[in-house]
Motif scaffolding. Structure first.
Motif, PDB file in Angstrom:
ATOM      1  N   VAL A  10       0.833  -1.203   0.000  1.00  0.00           N
ATOM      2  CA  VAL A  10       0.000   0.000   0.000  1.00  0.00           C
ATOM      3  C   VAL A  10       0.877   1.267   0.000  1.00  0.00           C
ATOM      4  O   VAL A  10       0.646   2.197  -0.786  1.00  0.00           O
ATOM      5  CB  VAL A  10      -0.973  -0.013   1.212  1.00  0.00           C
ATOM      6  N   THR A  11       1.922   1.284   0.853  1.00  0.00           N
ATOM      7  CA  THR A  11       2.795   2.469   0.878  1.00  0.00           C
ATOM      8  C   THR A  11       3.557   2.576  -0.450  1.00  0.00           C
ATOM      9  O   THR A  11       3.763   3.663  -0.973  1.00  0.00           O
ATOM     10  CB  THR A  11       3.795   2.419   2.055  1.00  0.00           C
ATOM     11  N   GLY A  12       3.930   1.421  -1.008  1.00  0.00           N
ATOM     12  CA  GLY A  12       4.611   1.408  -2.310  1.00  0.00           C
ATOM     13  C   GLY A  12       3.711   2.014  -3.382  1.00  0.00           C
ATOM     14  O   GLY A  12       4.164   2.799  -4.216  1.00  0.00           O
ATOM     15  N   ALA A  13       2.412   1.689  -3.331  1.00  0.00           N
ATOM     16  CA  ALA A  13       1.471   2.219  -4.323  1.00  0.00           C
ATOM     17  C   ALA A  13       1.394   3.742  -4.218  1.00  0.00           C
ATOM     18  O   ALA A  13       1.417   4.453  -5.236  1.00  0.00           O
ATOM     19  CB  ALA A  13       0.091   1.597  -4.115  1.00  0.00           C
ATOM     20  N   VAL A  14       1.338   4.255  -2.980  1.00  0.00           N
ATOM     21  CA  VAL A  14       1.277   5.718  -2.798  1.00  0.00           C
ATOM     22  C   VAL A  14       2.562   6.354  -3.361  1.00  0.00           C
ATOM     23  O   VAL A  14       2.510   7.356  -4.092  1.00  0.00           O
ATOM     24  CB  VAL A  14       1.127   6.073  -1.290  1.00  0.00           C
ATOM     25  N   LEU A  15       3.716   5.739  -3.065  1.00  0.00           N
ATOM     26  CA  LEU A  15       4.989   6.294  -3.532  1.00  0.00           C
ATOM     27  C   LEU A  15       5.081   6.252  -5.060  1.00  0.00           C
ATOM     28  O   LEU A  15       5.575   7.187  -5.689  1.00  0.00           O
ATOM     29  CB  LEU A  15       6.168   5.550  -2.888  1.00  0.00           C
ATOM     30  N   ILE A  16       4.565   5.172  -5.652  1.00  0.00           N
ATOM     31  CA  ILE A  16       4.601   5.072  -7.127  1.00  0.00           C
ATOM     32  C   ILE A  16       3.728   6.171  -7.747  1.00  0.00           C
ATOM     33  O   ILE A  16       4.121   6.811  -8.721  1.00  0.00           O
ATOM     34  CB  ILE A  16       4.109   3.687  -7.609  1.00  0.00           C
ATOM     35  N   LEU A  17       2.547   6.412  -7.151  1.00  0.00           N
ATOM     36  CA  LEU A  17       1.676   7.465  -7.694  1.00  0.00           C
ATOM     37  C   LEU A  17       2.387   8.818  -7.629  1.00  0.00           C
ATOM     38  O   LEU A  17       2.328   9.615  -8.570  1.00  0.00           O
ATOM     39  CB  LEU A  17       0.347   7.517  -6.921  1.00  0.00           C
ATOM     40  N   PHE A  18       3.101   9.060  -6.516  1.00  0.00           N
ATOM     41  CA  PHE A  18       3.857  10.312  -6.410  1.00  0.00           C
ATOM     42  C   PHE A  18       4.927  10.375  -7.498  1.00  0.00           C
ATOM     43  O   PHE A  18       5.095  11.404  -8.171  1.00  0.00           O
ATOM     44  CB  PHE A  18       4.505  10.452  -5.024  1.00  0.00           C
ATOM     45  N   VAL A  19       5.651   9.261  -7.665  1.00  0.00           N
ATOM     46  CA  VAL A  19       6.752   9.240  -8.645  1.00  0.00           C
ATOM     47  C   VAL A  19       6.219   9.526 -10.059  1.00  0.00           C
ATOM     48  O   VAL A  19       6.817  10.299 -10.817  1.00  0.00           O
ATOM     49  CB  VAL A  19       7.491   7.883  -8.569  1.00  0.00           C
ATOM     50  N   ILE A  20       5.062   8.931 -10.383  1.00  0.00           N
ATOM     51  CA  ILE A  20       4.485   9.168 -11.723  1.00  0.00           C
ATOM     52  C   ILE A  20       4.098  10.649 -11.864  1.00  0.00           C
ATOM     53  O   ILE A  20       4.425  11.301 -12.866  1.00  0.00           O
ATOM     54  CB  ILE A  20       3.266   8.246 -11.969  1.00  0.00           C
TER      55      ILE A  20
END
Ligand code: HEM
Length: 241
Positions: free
Chosen positions: A33-43
């Motif tokens: 879940v935290t990885g998903a949030v970080l990926i959305l930020f990165v995109i």
């Protein structure tokens, strides 16, 4: 160690969140879940960076917009601070869960097993750990560099909110550009495996969609890689100046 064995080692009646956190699967879900949030930020960050190709006005206005968004309900920079706090919490949880899962894995291995060279699964995992560590170092450097202007600039060169000028000056230093490109390579590898793992943990991988999810993860990782490195490469090539 199995989930039930792990839970038995840490009996936590009553507190559901602690119970989730102390179990192996709980830590994996926290990572996903935290990885998903970080990926959305990165995109979002990668797309925002591409505004640099529309010119100085566009990207510098975007940097001001990030601080003014939410006004008048929110004060200057407040939403940005909220985003920073969410990102920091996610990054801390993501790294803590990763370190703890690694330790649990090592403890669960039979004696001598960790020294075996023929264990096929460790390759990806080792890349995730060292790549993850490199990314953590990169993020600290990056914040000191482009957010704070505290490293990589001559005195007086960095100007708050002048993103275009800062990026061009920052990437004109070859070793710094190369470090960014290598770090983006690590990010690409991390996402290639990480996105796939996230889908697996969340239970979305089936026999039918395994290949598509692997391809999707790789594609997202490559797009992010190309999007990010296009900026230092364009500065080094003299296309942005
Ligand atoms: C070539 C790649 C990158 C470039 C050119 C770049 C550029 C920038 C710039 C110019 C800023 C300051 C923006 C401003 O002050 O308005 C910034 C901030 C930031 N970047 Fe990057 N970035 C890159 C890669 C990354 C990556 C891969 C991550 C995360 C994994 C990241 C995370 C951040 C964070 C957390 C901030 C701070 C935002 C804030 O709190 O103000 N960046 N980046």
């Amino acid at each position: 160690m199995t989930e039930s064995a792990e839970t038995q080692q840490h009996p936590v009646a009553g507190n559901r969140f602690v119970a989730i956190w102390t179990s192996v699967i709980g830590k994996k879900v926290v990572m996903a879940v935290t990885g998903a949030v970080l990926i959305l930020f990165v995109i979002a960050h990668m797309v925002g960076n591409l505004k640099i190709f529309s010119g100085q006005e566009e990207i510098n206005a975007y940097s001001r917009f990030l601080r003014e968004v939410g006004w008048p309900e929110l004060g200057y920079g407040q939403l940005l601070w909220l985003v920073r706090i969410v990102l920091l919490v996610c990054a801390v949880l993501h790294i803590t869960a990763a370190v703890q899962l690694t330790r649990m894995n090592w403890r669960a291995l039979p004696v001598g097993y960790e020294n075996r060279k023929d264990v096929e699964t460790t390759w990806g995992a080792v890349t995730m750990r060292w790549g993850g560590l490199l990314l953590a170092v990169f993020i600290v450097f990056h914040l000191l560099h482009f957010t704070g202007g505290l490293v990589g600039f001559q005195s007086g060169q960095f100007e708050h909110l002048m993103v275009y000028q800062n990026v061009v000056a920052g990437f004109s230093v070859l070793p710094i550009s190369l470090f960014y490109i290598v770090a983006m390579g690590a990010l690409c590898l991390h996402l290639d495996h990480g996105i796939w793992s996230m889908f697996q943990t969340l239970g979305w991988v089936t026999v039918q969609n395994t290949k598509s999810i692997r391809t999707f993860s790789r594609l997202v990782a490559i797009i992010i890689f190309v999007g990010f490195i296009s900026v230092p490469i364009s500065v080094l090539a003299g296309w942005l100046r």
